[in-house]
Design a protein around this motif. Structure first.
Motif, short mmCIF file in Angstrom:
data_model
loop_
_atom_site.label_atom_id
_atom_site.label_comp_id
_atom_site.label_asym_id
_atom_site.label_seq_id
_atom_site.Cartn_x
_atom_site.Cartn_y
_atom_site.Cartn_z
N ASN A 31 0.69 -1.29 -0.15
CA ASN A 31 0.08 -0.23 -0.06
C ASN A 31 0.78 1.38 -0.01
OD1 ASN A 31 0.92 0.27 2.68
ND2 ASN A 31 -1.07 -0.57 3.75
N GLN A 32 2.26 1.36 -0.03
CA GLN A 32 2.86 2.44 -0.04
C GLN A 32 3.58 2.80 -1.34
OE1 GLN A 32 3.49 4.45 2.81
NE2 GLN A 32 1.78 3.00 3.51
N TYR A 33 3.08 1.92 -2.48
CA TYR A 33 3.58 2.35 -3.86
C TYR A 33 2.32 2.72 -4.87
CZ TYR A 33 7.85 0.87 -1.73
OH TYR A 33 8.90 0.68 -0.78
N GLY A 34 2.56 3.15 -5.78
CA GLY A 34 1.50 3.30 -6.92
C GLY A 34 1.11 4.58 -7.07
N ASN A 35 0.08 4.95 -7.69
CA ASN A 35 -0.57 6.36 -8.12
C ASN A 35 -1.48 6.88 -6.95
OD1 ASN A 35 -1.83 8.38 -9.11
ND2 ASN A 35 -1.16 8.00 -11.10
N LYS A 36 -0.80 7.58 -5.99
CA LYS A 36 -1.71 7.95 -4.80
C LYS A 36 -2.85 8.76 -5.35
CE LYS A 36 1.60 6.44 -2.09
NZ LYS A 36 1.42 5.11 -1.33
N ALA A 37 -2.77 9.34 -6.22
CA ALA A 37 -4.00 10.26 -6.77
C ALA A 37 -5.25 9.42 -7.17
CB ALA A 37 -3.79 11.21 -7.91
N ILE A 38 -4.82 8.27 -7.78
CA ILE A 38 -5.95 7.35 -8.29
C ILE A 38 -6.53 6.69 -6.74
CG2 ILE A 38 -6.24 5.25 -9.53
CD1 ILE A 38 -5.88 7.58 -11.19
N VAL A 39 -5.49 6.31 -6.04
CA VAL A 39 -6.15 5.37 -4.94
C VAL A 39 -7.16 6.36 -3.94
CG1 VAL A 39 -5.44 4.64 -2.54
CG2 VAL A 39 -3.90 4.10 -4.68
N SER A 40 -6.73 7.73 -4.09
CA SER A 40 -7.61 8.52 -3.30
C SER A 40 -9.01 8.83 -3.97
CB SER A 40 -7.05 10.02 -3.40
OG SER A 40 -7.91 10.92 -2.69
N LYS A 41 -9.14 8.60 -5.37
CA LYS A 41 -10.37 8.79 -6.07
C LYS A 41 -11.05 7.54 -5.70
CE LYS A 41 -9.02 11.72 -9.74
NZ LYS A 41 -8.96 12.07 -11.12
N TRP A 42 -10.47 6.25 -5.79
CA TRP A 42 -11.03 4.94 -5.51
C TRP A 42 -11.64 5.03 -3.99
CZ3 TRP A 42 -6.49 1.37 -7.28
CH2 TRP A 42 -6.62 1.36 -8.47
N ALA A 43 -10.77 5.60 -3.00
CA ALA A 43 -11.49 5.86 -1.60
C ALA A 43 -12.79 6.53 -1.29
CB ALA A 43 -10.23 6.18 -0.75
N ASN A 44 -12.49 7.53 -2.24
CA ASN A 44 -13.65 8.41 -2.35
C ASN A 44 -14.97 7.86 -2.73
OD1 ASN A 44 -15.03 11.25 -2.04
ND2 ASN A 44 -14.77 11.59 -4.04
N TRP A 45 -14.90 7.05 -3.86
CA TRP A 45 -15.92 6.51 -4.44
C TRP A 45 -16.65 5.61 -3.62
CZ3 TRP A 45 -18.19 1.80 -5.28
CH2 TRP A 45 -18.92 1.58 -6.33
N ILE A 46 -15.85 4.84 -2.78
CA ILE A 46 -16.27 3.83 -1.58
C ILE A 46 -17.10 4.55 -0.66
CG2 ILE A 46 -15.67 2.23 -0.04
CD1 ILE A 46 -13.30 1.37 -1.91
N GLN A 47 -16.40 5.69 -0.20
CA GLN A 47 -17.13 6.51 0.81
C GLN A 47 -18.55 6.98 0.42
OE1 GLN A 47 -13.66 8.94 1.62
NE2 GLN A 47 -13.31 8.01 3.73
N ARG A 48 -18.53 7.62 -0.65
CA ARG A 48 -19.67 8.45 -1.16
C ARG A 48 -20.83 7.38 -1.70
NH1 ARG A 48 -18.32 13.31 -3.38
NH2 ARG A 48 -20.88 13.30 -3.90
N VAL A 49 -20.10 6.42 -2.73
CA VAL A 49 -21.36 5.54 -3.21
C VAL A 49 -21.86 4.38 -2.38
CG1 VAL A 49 -21.91 3.97 -5.19
CG2 VAL A 49 -20.46 6.00 -5.48
#
Length: 342
Positions: free
Chosen positions: A149-167
Motif C-alpha cells: 500500500n505504500q506504492y502506486g499512484n496516490k491520486a488514483i487511490v484517493s479517487k477509489w477511496a472517495n468512491w467507496i465512501q460516497r457511493v
C-alpha cells in the motif's frame, strides 16, 4: 478422504489471448481444480481460445462472449460503455467494462457457483496460496494481499477511496501493509446483489447497476471493483472475508510488463532456442513455464505468483508511480527501475 463441501468456479476476463494464457489457465487447473473455468473475452478471441484449448490441459474451460455478456438484461457492451463521458482518462472504456464482468458474472453465466473466484488473466500461480479452508463441513474462502500500500499512484487511490465512501457509504477497507487490489478475489452472489442495490439507492434509479457504475466513473473519475466489494463485505458481512496478509505471499510476488516482448519471454525463448516466427504460434504450457521459473530461481525462493502485465502503460509510468512488486522484479528493465529494490 472426506468429500469437499465446496463447489466453486473461476471467472477470468480476457481482453486478448497472449503467450502466457495457456500457462495461467493450466496453472489454475493444476493448482486449484475448480469445477469450471469461465473465460469472458471478445467474440473473435472466444472462438480462437476454444479451438486452441482442445490441446491444452484445461478440461473444464468454458468461454463467453463479452460483447453480449449481459444479454439476460438486454444490454450490450456498446450500450453500457456509451454511458462513459470521460474525455481524459488513464483508462479506456474496456478497462471499466471488464470490472463489470467481474461484479456481474452471475448474470451472464448460467449456473455459476454461489461463491466464485475472479482471477486476473495475467496472474500465474507459482508458490501460491490455498484458496479454501474446510472445517466441520464448512468452507472459508481465502485470497492473498499481493500489492503493497505504500506504492502506486496516490491520486488514483484517493479517487477509489472517495468512491467507496460516497457511493457505498462505508469506510474503505485498509490493511497495515497490503491493498485490496489483489488481482484475484472471491465474490458471493448474495453480497453482490446487495452491493448492486446500494448503487441504485445512491443514484435513486432503477437503471441496471452496470450503467450506474459507468455513470459513477463520470462523477468520480474511476472506481476499483475489488476494493469496493471487499469494503462492502467487510462492513456488512465481515465473517465472509478471509485473506492472507501481505507478508505471507505478497512479499515474494512479482509484477512486470511482458506481452511477449519482455525480458521473461525473451529469456524463455532463448532457453528453448525459438525464433520470432515460432513464438507467434507457440503457447507454452504451465509445466514448461514452471520448469523455466524453477531453474531461474534456483538461487532463491520461488515467487508466490508472477503478473505478466500487457499494457505498455507499465513501461511509461514514472518510478514514483510504480509498485514495489514491479521495482523488485528481476524481469523489470533496469532502465525503468534505475536502482535495485529488495
Amino acid at each position: 478422504m472426506a468429500k469437499s463441501v465446496s463447489v466453486y468456479d473461476f471467472v477470468l476476463p480476457l481482453f486478448k489471448i497472449r503467450w502466457n494464457t495457456r500457462a495461467v489457465l493450466e496453472g489454475i487447473s493444476a493448482k486449484y481444480q475448480p469445477r469450471k473455468i469461465h473465460v469472458v473475452t471478445p467474440e473473435d478471441q472466444s472462438q480462437q481460445l476454444t479451438e486452441l484449448a482442445t490441446d491444452w490441459k484445461i478440461p473444464q474451460l468454458i468461454t463467453h462472449v463479452e460483447e453480449s455478456f449481459f444479454q439476460s438484461v438486454d444490454l450490450s457492451k456498446d450500450q453500457i460503455c456509451a454511458e462513459l463521458q470521460l474525455e481524459k482518462s488513464l483508462y479506456q472504456p474496456g478497462w471499466f467494462y471488464q470490472q463489470l464482468l467481474k461484479l456481474g458474472a452471475f448474470e451472464g453465466i448460467p449456473s455459476l457457483s454461489e461463491w466464485y473466484l475472479v482471477w486476473d488473466a495475467d496472474l500465474l500461480p507459482v508458490a501460491s496460496w490455498p484458496i479454501i479452508q474446510e472445517q466441520n463441513d464448512k468452507a472459508s474462502y481465502w485470497f492473498a494481499l499481493l500489492q503493497h500500500n505504500q506504492y502506486g499512484n496516490k491520486a488514483i487511490v484517493s479517487k477509489w477511496a472517495n468512491w467507496i465512501q460516497r457511493v457505498l457509504d462505508v469506510e474503505p477497507l485498509t490493511d497495515v501493509e497490503g491493498t485490496f487490489v489483489p488481482h484475484h478475489l472471491w465474490f458471493k452472489q448474495e453480497h453482490l446483489r446487495s452491493f448492486q442495490q446500494q448503487l441504485q439507492q445512491y443514484y435513486q434509479s432503477d437503471d441496471h447497476w452496470s450503467k450506474l457504475m459507468i455513470r459513477s466513473a463520470n462523477e468520480f473519475g474511476t472506481f476499483s471493483e475489488f476494493w469496493a466489494y471487499a469494503s462492502w463485505v467487510a462492513h456488512h458481512i465481515p465473517q465472509d472475508l478471509y485473506y492472507y496478509p501481505y507478508r505471507k505471499y505478497g512479499r515474494t510476488t512479482e509484477r512486470f510488463f511482458d506481452d511477449g516482448t519482455g525480458l521473461f519471454s525473451a529469456a524463455f525463448r532463448k532457453k528453448y532456442l525459438m525464433s520470432g516466427s515460432d513464438w507467434e504460434t507457440f503457447y507454452p504450457s504451465y509445466h514448461q513455464v514452471m520448469d523455466f521459473v524453477e531453474e531461474d530461481y534456483a538461487d532463491t525462493s520461488l515467487p508466490s505468483s508472477l503478473s505478466f502485465e500487457s499494457s505498455s502503460r507499465h513501461l511509461q509510468k514514472g518510478r514514483k508511480n510504480m509498485h514495489i512488486e514491479e521495482l523488485r522484479s528481476r524481469w523489470t528493465p533496469a532502465k525503468i527501475t534505475t536502482t535495485k529494490v529488495v
